[in-house]
Every structure is written in C-alpha cells, then in structure tokens.
Design an enzyme around this catalytic site. Structure first.
Site, PDB file in Angstrom:
ATOM      1  N   THR A  42       1.960  17.500   4.720  1.00  0.00           N
ATOM      2  CA  THR A  42       2.252  16.128   3.775  1.00  0.00           C
ATOM      3  C   THR A  42       3.302  16.657   2.537  1.00  0.00           C
ATOM      4  OG1 THR A  42       0.497  16.909   2.450  1.00  0.00           O
ATOM      5  CG2 THR A  42       0.165  15.471   4.438  1.00  0.00           C
ATOM      6  N   VAL A  43       3.953  15.759   2.103  1.00  0.00           N
ATOM      7  CA  VAL A  43       4.652  15.857   0.888  1.00  0.00           C
ATOM      8  C   VAL A  43       3.811  14.970  -0.408  1.00  0.00           C
ATOM      9  CG1 VAL A  43       6.863  16.384   1.902  1.00  0.00           C
ATOM     10  CG2 VAL A  43       6.322  13.968   1.719  1.00  0.00           C
ATOM     11  N   TYR A  72      -2.046   0.485   2.724  1.00  0.00           N
ATOM     12  CA  TYR A  72      -2.412   1.271   3.988  1.00  0.00           C
ATOM     13  C   TYR A  72      -3.733   0.834   4.731  1.00  0.00           C
ATOM     14  CZ  TYR A  72       1.292   4.407   2.908  1.00  0.00           C
ATOM     15  OH  TYR A  72       2.530   5.163   2.760  1.00  0.00           O
ATOM     16  N   CYS A 106       8.461   8.464   0.705  1.00  0.00           N
ATOM     17  CA  CYS A 106       6.985   8.476   0.629  1.00  0.00           C
ATOM     18  C   CYS A 106       6.474   8.366  -0.861  1.00  0.00           C
ATOM     19  CB  CYS A 106       6.582  10.156   0.909  1.00  0.00           C
ATOM     20  SG  CYS A 106       4.899  10.222   0.710  1.00  0.00           S
ATOM     21  N   TRP A 137       7.538  17.216   8.280  1.00  0.00           N
ATOM     22  CA  TRP A 137       8.827  16.544   7.463  1.00  0.00           C
ATOM     23  C   TRP A 137       9.803  17.571   7.917  1.00  0.00           C
ATOM     24  CZ3 TRP A 137       9.083  12.019   4.625  1.00  0.00           C
ATOM     25  CH2 TRP A 137       8.042  11.375   4.768  1.00  0.00           C
TER      26      TRP A 137
END
Length: 318
Positions: A124-125, A188, A57, A90
C-alpha cells in the site's frame, strides 16, 4: 478484484453478500524525533527517508499535502507511483524506464520484501522507505501524517500551520474518527458492497455523515473553526474525488458535491489553498479507479466528465 479476493495493493476486502471490510493491518514502525528505548523506532533525519505516495490514492494524497503545507519537501523526498497497478504492487510507471530514480526499484513491493521477505499483506501507499537500505519503514497512513507534524516539527518551515491545535485535539480526534469511518471509508463501503442490503446500509450511513458535515460547515470556515487542521486534509482527499469518481463509480449518487453549497464552497476554499489543489491530479485519480477496479468497470473505460472547471471559481468563504 474478484468478489472473494483481497485487493493486495489497496488492503480491501469485498465479499459477495457481505459488507465491505478494509484490511487495516499496517506496519506500525514509527519515525521519531527521540526513538523510544526497546522499540524498532527509526530516528528523524533529513534526507534519510523517501515518501512513496501516489497522487491517485486518497490515503497517500493526504501525506503529500501534509508534507507540502509543513514545508518538508527538502527534508523528505517524494516518489510517485503511477495511477494504475497490478494485483501485486504499485509501480513507478511515470519515471523513465519505470524505475524510481532514488530507490532504484520498479515495484514498491521490492521495498517491502527487503525488510519483510514474503510480506503477506497489501503493498500500500503511502509508504516511508529508508533510502540507504531501500527498506520500507512504515505504511501506517494515519500515523505517517500525524508524525510528520509532531516528530518532524524541528524541520517545518517557519510559517507552517498548526495542524493539531492543542486545545482542539480531543474534539478533533472525534471528528476525524467519524470522517474516517463514515466518509473516507464510507464511500468504499458503498462501492464494494457485496449485496443490495449492504449497499443500502452503507449509502444511508454515508449520507447521514455528509449531511452532518454540510450542517457543521454552515457556521465555520473549516472543520475545527477558523484555521486549517489535519481534519480538513483528511476530508479534502475524499471530497476532491467525489464527483469524478465516487458519485458514479461507487454509486454515492444522492447528490453531487457541487449540489451541497457548504461542502462545495469549503472544498474549493481548500483546493485554492497552496499545498492542496497543486497536489491534485484529476486525470490520475480517474485512471486509477476506472482502470484498476475491473470488477466495477470491466472494460476499464475512463469517463471524460464531469466538468471540473468549477474548482477554480470563487468560494465565498473568506
């Protein structure tokens, strides 16, 4: 991710007929050298926190790089989820039995739920997790790296770089804001555009910014001058993914990075700097994008190319 579905692990929206929009709501808790009265700040304390960040990521990769270049490896431990995940969380696929060896969890969602039962947004990370409680502290990726510099300064290695030079901060924040909106998020916006019109507009915005960067780097080694700053780290994690992923997978294909002489030399310069290239895993990067984004790549076929051997060649920017 379907056309009308939130990508829960990535915090993004892609809606048919519309421009891509990122869900930018994060847990804003801070880890501070001097916690502020009346806030939910946590204190800086070596060994208390684990940075959970996937090499795949780009938003997480920047926190891994900042931790490394500042010399915080023995102060904040690192947990690394695998490159692929499901729509829920994740997961720690790279660890024995799929279990993070410090937090003792299979899914990062468990750390979110321990602090916020029924947490409603994306898992999220990067995420900072308190080891003793197993609770997430924050997933605010931009604030995490800024705080690693300012709040953890007492624990930096003696020769750590000044990633936020005082005299450059006003201009640097402007540069980083443009990099985020037009490049980091711009790729993105191209990849998840919901219509031809949205894609065309996103593509033009991205390449206006890429041309600006190419020109800027013609007269300086790094974005802010002669020394590496956080601005460079924030741009690097997009550039290193450009040819393997964004050029084809996200249709950002006016040119390859290798065809932009200043940006390509600059990216190699950073890649060959300790803390940068050693924290890049091209296999994980490609697996993440091509396997997870089944709306863009329904068969999850991971391309064998491109040839990435050029990253180790002389950059000529010293």
């Amino acid at each position: 991710m379907s056309e009308n579905e939130e990508h829960s692990t990535g915090g993004v929206y892609s809606v048919k007929g519309k421009e891509f929009t990122r869900d930018s709501r994060y847990i804003e808790t801070r880890i501070m050298a001097e916690p502020r009265a009346g806030t939910d700040d946590y204190p800086v304390e070596p060994g208390r926190y684990r940075l959970v960040a996937a090499y795949a990521c780009p938003w997480a990769n920047r926190s891994i790089i900042v931790r490394d270049v500042l010399g915080l490896q023995d102060v904040i431990s690192l947990g690394t989820p695998g490159p692929t995940h499901d729509s829920d969380s994740w997961t720690f696929d790279l660890d024995p039995d799929g279990l993070d060896p410090v937090l003792g969890i299979h899914r990062l969602k468990e750390a979110y739920e321990r602090r916020f039962p029924g947490y409603p947004r994306g898992i999220t990370v990067p995420a900072m997790v308190e080891v003793e409680t197993g609770q997430v502290v924050t997933n605010d990726f931009a604030q995490i790296t800024e705080d690693l510099f300012f709040q953890w300064k007492a624990h930096h290695r003696p020769d750590a770089p000044d990633l936020w030079p005082a005299e450059l901060r006003p201009e640097m924040r402007d540069v980083m804001r443009r990099i985020y909106t037009e490049v980091n998020n711009g790729v993105y916006r191209c990849g998840f555009a919901g219509s031809q019109e949205a894609y065309d507009a996103a593509y033009d915005r991205l390449w206006t910014a890429m041309d600006w960067l190419e020109e800027r780097l013609a007269s300086r080694r790094y974005l802010m001058g002669d020394a590496i700053t956080e601005a460079d780290i924030r741009l690097f994690t997009t550039l290193v993914r450009f040819d393997p992923v964004y050029h084809g997978h996200f249709k950002c294909n006016r040119q390859k990075l290798t065809e932009l002489p200043n940006l390509w030399g600059y990216a190699r310069d950073l890649f060959q700097t300790p803390g940068f290239g050693n924290n890049v895993d091209f296999d994980q990067i490609k697996q993440h994008y091509y396997v997870v984004h089944t709306d863009l790549n329904p068969l999850s076929i991971v391309p064998k190319g491109p040839d990435l051997s050029g990253w180790g060649t002389p950059h000529g920017r010293g």
